[in-house]
Design an enzyme around this catalytic site. Structure first.
Site, mmCIF file in Angstrom:
data_model
loop_
_atom_site.group_PDB
_atom_site.id
_atom_site.type_symbol
_atom_site.label_atom_id
_atom_site.label_comp_id
_atom_site.label_asym_id
_atom_site.label_seq_id
_atom_site.Cartn_x
_atom_site.Cartn_y
_atom_site.Cartn_z
ATOM 1 N N ASP A 155 -13.587 -4.266 13.430
ATOM 2 C CA ASP A 155 -13.252 -2.968 14.027
ATOM 3 C C ASP A 155 -13.585 -3.025 15.510
ATOM 4 O O ASP A 155 -14.755 -3.107 15.893
ATOM 5 C CB ASP A 155 -14.024 -1.836 13.348
ATOM 6 C CG ASP A 155 -13.442 -0.466 13.674
ATOM 7 O OD1 ASP A 155 -13.258 -0.173 14.886
ATOM 8 O OD2 ASP A 155 -13.155 0.308 12.745
ATOM 9 N N ALA B 226 -2.075 1.677 5.613
ATOM 10 C CA ALA B 226 -2.404 2.390 6.853
ATOM 11 C C ALA B 226 -1.180 3.110 7.409
ATOM 12 O O ALA B 226 -0.883 4.247 7.027
ATOM 13 C CB ALA B 226 -2.992 1.414 7.871
ATOM 14 N N ARG B 227 -0.448 2.451 8.286
ATOM 15 C CA ARG B 227 0.750 3.027 8.882
ATOM 16 C C ARG B 227 1.867 1.982 8.879
ATOM 17 O O ARG B 227 1.651 0.815 9.206
ATOM 18 C CB ARG B 227 0.473 3.506 10.313
ATOM 19 C CG ARG B 227 -0.375 4.771 10.382
ATOM 20 C CD ARG B 227 0.391 5.958 9.830
ATOM 21 N NE ARG B 227 -0.355 7.220 9.903
ATOM 22 C CZ ARG B 227 -1.040 7.752 8.897
ATOM 23 N NH1 ARG B 227 -1.114 7.092 7.747
ATOM 24 N NH2 ARG B 227 -1.642 8.910 9.040
ATOM 25 N N ASP C 182 2.147 0.463 0.895
ATOM 26 C CA ASP C 182 2.179 1.899 0.591
ATOM 27 C C ASP C 182 2.893 2.661 1.697
ATOM 28 O O ASP C 182 3.158 3.854 1.558
ATOM 29 C CB ASP C 182 0.750 2.432 0.418
ATOM 30 C CG ASP C 182 0.721 3.889 -0.019
ATOM 31 O OD1 ASP C 182 1.458 4.229 -0.968
ATOM 32 O OD2 ASP C 182 -0.010 4.690 0.597
ATOM 33 N N GLU D 149 9.850 5.687 6.890
ATOM 34 C CA GLU D 149 9.690 6.223 5.545
ATOM 35 C C GLU D 149 10.777 7.222 5.168
ATOM 36 O O GLU D 149 10.774 7.746 4.053
ATOM 37 C CB GLU D 149 8.285 6.826 5.393
ATOM 38 C CG GLU D 149 7.228 5.733 5.487
ATOM 39 C CD GLU D 149 5.799 6.221 5.336
ATOM 40 O OE1 GLU D 149 5.599 7.431 5.078
ATOM 41 O OE2 GLU D 149 4.881 5.387 5.473
ATOM 42 N N HIS E 47 3.782 5.970 0.018
ATOM 43 C CA HIS E 47 2.733 6.594 0.837
ATOM 44 C C HIS E 47 1.891 7.569 0.007
ATOM 45 O O HIS E 47 1.692 8.729 0.361
ATOM 46 C CB HIS E 47 3.344 7.314 2.046
ATOM 47 C CG HIS E 47 2.376 7.445 3.194
ATOM 48 N ND1 HIS E 47 2.782 7.517 4.505
ATOM 49 C CD2 HIS E 47 1.006 7.527 3.226
ATOM 50 C CE1 HIS E 47 1.723 7.651 5.297
ATOM 51 N NE2 HIS E 47 0.638 7.645 4.527
ATOM 52 N N GLY F 297 -1.251 6.478 -1.209
ATOM 53 C CA GLY F 297 -2.567 5.866 -1.297
ATOM 54 C C GLY F 297 -3.712 6.862 -1.381
ATOM 55 O O GLY F 297 -4.706 6.625 -2.051
#
Length: 309
Positions: free
Chosen positions: A170, A228-229, A253, A258, A285, A287
């Site tokens: 991170d 995530a994205r 996901d 989308e 999406h 999750g």
């Protein structure tokens, strides 16, 4: 009593929870953007999920707005800079759906490793292929996590018991290693990871960050998990990496786009190629989208609104 506008579907508990802390809720999940622009000036609070982008146009009309609540984790549909300039406070609720996300990520990974999605389809068609569906064990693998916030931590925690090594990177944290993951550099992840799991927000820095150059830095061929994205990796990159074998499989996901009935011509071309790969799993999406998280998000969000000064 001050009023807030809610423009997305929320668990039914949201209105009584807000009333308990002195806020009257105008629950309008059916509202469209033009209607929002017409009435937003009336409200001190705004609760959103993902219906519309809260950009400068909306914010400029929100004359009385004191805070905006995001029912979930990501803030990429909010113009954070303009909100901060206006001194409008922002609250979100990653604590509300992190457990759901952590469980879903593990489910995707295990399904991918054990070809559950493939075997299910085959059996429904009358095929009983044991050898073709021989699985891969998670035991002894190294999982690299990029982004060690609420979601990355929830995933790492649920990997305990599988006998894996978890490395977490991170960029915006220090001394974040814990009992579930070892703090690592990107170079550590490139050198050791068998699985890459993304848990980063969508920013200009992370937009399409997983590209050919990035993937070639991994010493092994890897599995990709993205909860995530979608715009962290393009359809084109996915196809190229799957075809080359650099990606041994992917569990997604989220997608680059989308709105799957509104792909560009290029997106449609590459998506048509992706869906023919049996080593790819999709979910829409969801999750962090469980019955439990639906309610927990409300409680988290209202608790933070109550604490605003």
């Amino acid at each position: 009593m001050k009023t807030c506008l809610i423009i997305d579907l929320m668990h039914e508990s949201i209105t009584p929870l807000l009333q308990q802390i002195g806020w009257q809720a105008d629950y309008r999940p059916e509202i469209n953007r033009e209607e929002i622009l017409q009435i937003i000036h009336q409200y001190e609070g705004l609760i959103v999920r993902s219906k519309t982008t809260i950009d400068k146009e909306v914010i400029d009309r929100a004359e009385k707005l004191q805070w905006i609540g995001r029912a979930g984790a990501g803030l990429d549909q909010l113009d954070v800079e303009t909100l901060e300039e206006r001194n409008i406070k922002i609250v979100n609720a990653p604590e509300g759906n992190r457990d759901a996300l952590g469980e879903h990520a593990v489910a995707l990974l295990l399904s991918l490793f054990n070809k559950i999605h493939v075997a299910d389809r085959q059996i429904r068609k009358g095929s009983w292929d044991r050898e073709g569906n021989r699985g891969v064990e998670l035991m002894s693998k190294t999982v690299g996590i990029i982004g060690y916030g609420f979601m990355g931590q929830a995933f790492a925690r649920r990997l305990q018991g599988f006998g894996v090594k978890v490395l977490a990177y991170d960029k915006y944290k220090q001394n974040y290693g814990d009992e579930y993951a070892r703090e690592a550099s990107l170079e550590d992840i490139f050198a050791q990871a068998d699985v890459l799991s993304l848990h980063v927000p969508l920013t200009e820095e992370t937009r399409f960050m997983i590209n050919h150059t990035f993937l070639q830095k991994f010493s092994k061929d890897i599995y990709l998990l993205n909860t995530a994205r979608g715009k962290n990796i393009s359809f084109k990159t996915l196809v190229e990496a799957l075809d080359s074998g650099k990606l041994k499989g992917a569990a997604l996901d989220v997608l680059e786009n989308e709105k799957i009935t509104h792909f560009t011509t290029e997106q449609q071309h590459y998506f048509n190629l992706i869906i023919h790969h049996d080593n790819v799993i999709f979910t829409p999406h969801v999750g962090g989208w469980t019955f439990e998280s639906y309610e927990k998000i409300n409680k988290t969000l209202v608790g933070k609104i109550k604490s605003l000064k």
